[in-house]
Design an enzyme around this catalytic site. Structure first.
Site, PDB file in Angstrom:
ATOM      1  CB  SER A  56      -0.957  -0.029   1.201  1.00 35.40           C
ATOM      2  OG  SER A  56      -1.861   1.048   1.151  1.00 35.40           O
ATOM      3  CB  THR A  57       1.212   4.141   2.318  1.00 33.40           C
ATOM      4  OG1 THR A  57      -0.201   4.295   2.416  1.00 33.40           O
ATOM      5  CG2 THR A  57       1.883   5.498   2.298  1.00 33.40           C
ATOM      6  CG  HIS A  97      -4.213  -0.924  -0.790  1.00 33.87           C
ATOM      7  ND1 HIS A  97      -3.980  -0.811   0.561  1.00 33.87           N
ATOM      8  CD2 HIS A  97      -4.740  -2.169  -0.969  1.00 33.87           C
ATOM      9  CE1 HIS A  97      -4.351  -1.920   1.177  1.00 33.87           C
ATOM     10  NE2 HIS A  97      -4.810  -2.760   0.269  1.00 33.87           N
ATOM     11  CG  MET A 130      -2.444   3.390   5.290  1.00 30.73           C
ATOM     12  SD  MET A 130      -2.786   5.164   5.276  1.00 30.73           S
ATOM     13  CE  MET A 130      -3.878   5.285   3.867  1.00 30.73           C
ATOM     14  CG  ASP A 159      -5.989  -5.470   2.491  1.00 24.78           C
ATOM     15  OD1 ASP A 159      -6.673  -6.467   2.769  1.00 24.78           O
ATOM     16  OD2 ASP A 159      -5.748  -5.103   1.326  1.00 24.78           O
TER      17      ASP A 159
END
Length: 347
Positions: A167-168, A193, A287, A290
């Protein structure tokens, strides 16, 4: 308690006002300054010492990318970009992430739903930015300057599948992790993501930069060695098994953990199809949580599992939750992960 400080950089007053209302709807945040161009922003940063800055990708006099490249070496800080979902906006946003931006928020289209989504996305990322690993910026500069080592001997993989969630910070982490992947590797499926329109361009950029083929996954593709499949934005990616072949499944069911694509959906599909024992599962920076439960299910069904360590994560969220659940067999710095993948894959 001291409020967290943000500054807003955008050339449109109405947009700045909207973002300010969004930020200050969270009682823990205050906007300590607004700037219409990078030159005003530079002075504000020095004066106000903000915790986070929001930055429009399209700026007069100096675009957001150039500003980031000049700013971050002197004032390392989390910067959240505001991006349009156009092809041009997507391309600039990916460049911004390469230049050290923390994350981005897609500008609302004007509908009430898009306004609510953008506001919620911004507030979530503002709070995540408080855990930003600022030291990574300098580390990345040192890593880039290192003389490349000779390519290591290719591995005869027995592993049939590599599954990755991120993700991030993931766009940069994935590029570094996959840099030495070649045609001998098993199929690699990635849930990063990202919204619609971003994933196709991201896959295309990776395809031009890496040694192997990278595609945005389509439905019912037979998985091939030496190919990396990126989950399309706003869709889940699963792996399926049929008549001895592995192939993709693309679906648009409900979001899981607030995400579509969801890492848990990808990981759990491998478990459901009896593929865990033939797979390697990897959870990278990001973050939230997930992928953590999915990684645990993979591990409990015979999969080797890796998690990125705190020191090399932009945000130590998803891998942290997975580690605390006992889902991570090997917690490693990003630059050691591929060697471990090769070691495991040849067993």
């Amino acid at each position: 308690m001291r409020k967290h400080k943000a500054i807003i950089v955008d050339d449109q007053r109405t947009v700045r006002s909207m973002i300010k209302r969004w930020i200050e709807s969270d009682k823990n945040w205050e906007v300590v300054g607004e700037a219409s161009n990078p030159f005003e922003a530079r002075d504000l940063i020095i004066e106000k010492q903000p915790d986070v800055m929001t930055l429009d990708v399209h700026m007069p006099e100096m675009d957001g990318i150039e500003f980031l490249k000049k700013l971050l070496p002197q004032h390392p800080m989390p910067v959240i970009m505001f991006s349009s979902s156009t092809t041009e906006g997507t391309s600039i946003t990916l460049e911004a992430l390469d230049a050290g931006a923390f994350d981005y928020v897609t500008k609302p289209t004007g509908t009430q739903e898009s306004l609510i989504e953008a506001k919620e996305d911004l507030l979530e990322k503002l709070n995540a930015a408080l855990n930003y690993n600022v030291s990574l910026f300098e580390q990345s500069k040192r890593i880039i300057s290192v003389t490349p080592t000779e390519s290591k001997k290719s591995i005869n993989f027995r592993t049939k599948l590599i599954l990755i969630g991120s993700s991030t910070g993931g766009t940069t982490a994935l590029r570094k992790l996959l840099d030495e992947v070649d045609h001998t590797f098993p199929p690699i499926l990635i849930a990063q993501h990202m919204p619609e329109n971003f994933t196709a361009l991201f896959a295309s950029r990776l395809n031009s930069e890496l040694k192997t083929k990278v595609v945005e996954a389509k439905d019912k593709q037979i998985l091939e060695k030496g190919t990396i499949y990126i989950a399309p934005g706003n869709y889940h990616l699963e792996v399926q098994k049929w008549n001895g072949d592995l192939y993709t499944k693309i679906l648009q069911t409900e979001k899981v953990n607030g995400h579509r694509p969801s890492v848990d959906v990808l990981f759990e599909s491998a478990v459901q199809n009896g593929l865990a024992k033939d797979s390697i599962g990897i959870l990278l920076t990001g973050m939230g949580s997930d992928g953590a439960k999915g990684l645990l299910k993979l591990k409990n069904n015979g999969c080797f599992t890796l998690g990125q360590n705190k020191e090399t994560c932009v945000v130590y969220g998803m891998p942290k939750v997975a580690f605390e659940l006992g889902a991570v067999m090997y917690q490693l710095p990003l630059d050691k992960m591929l060697d471990k993948v090769k070691e495991i894959g040849a067993r």
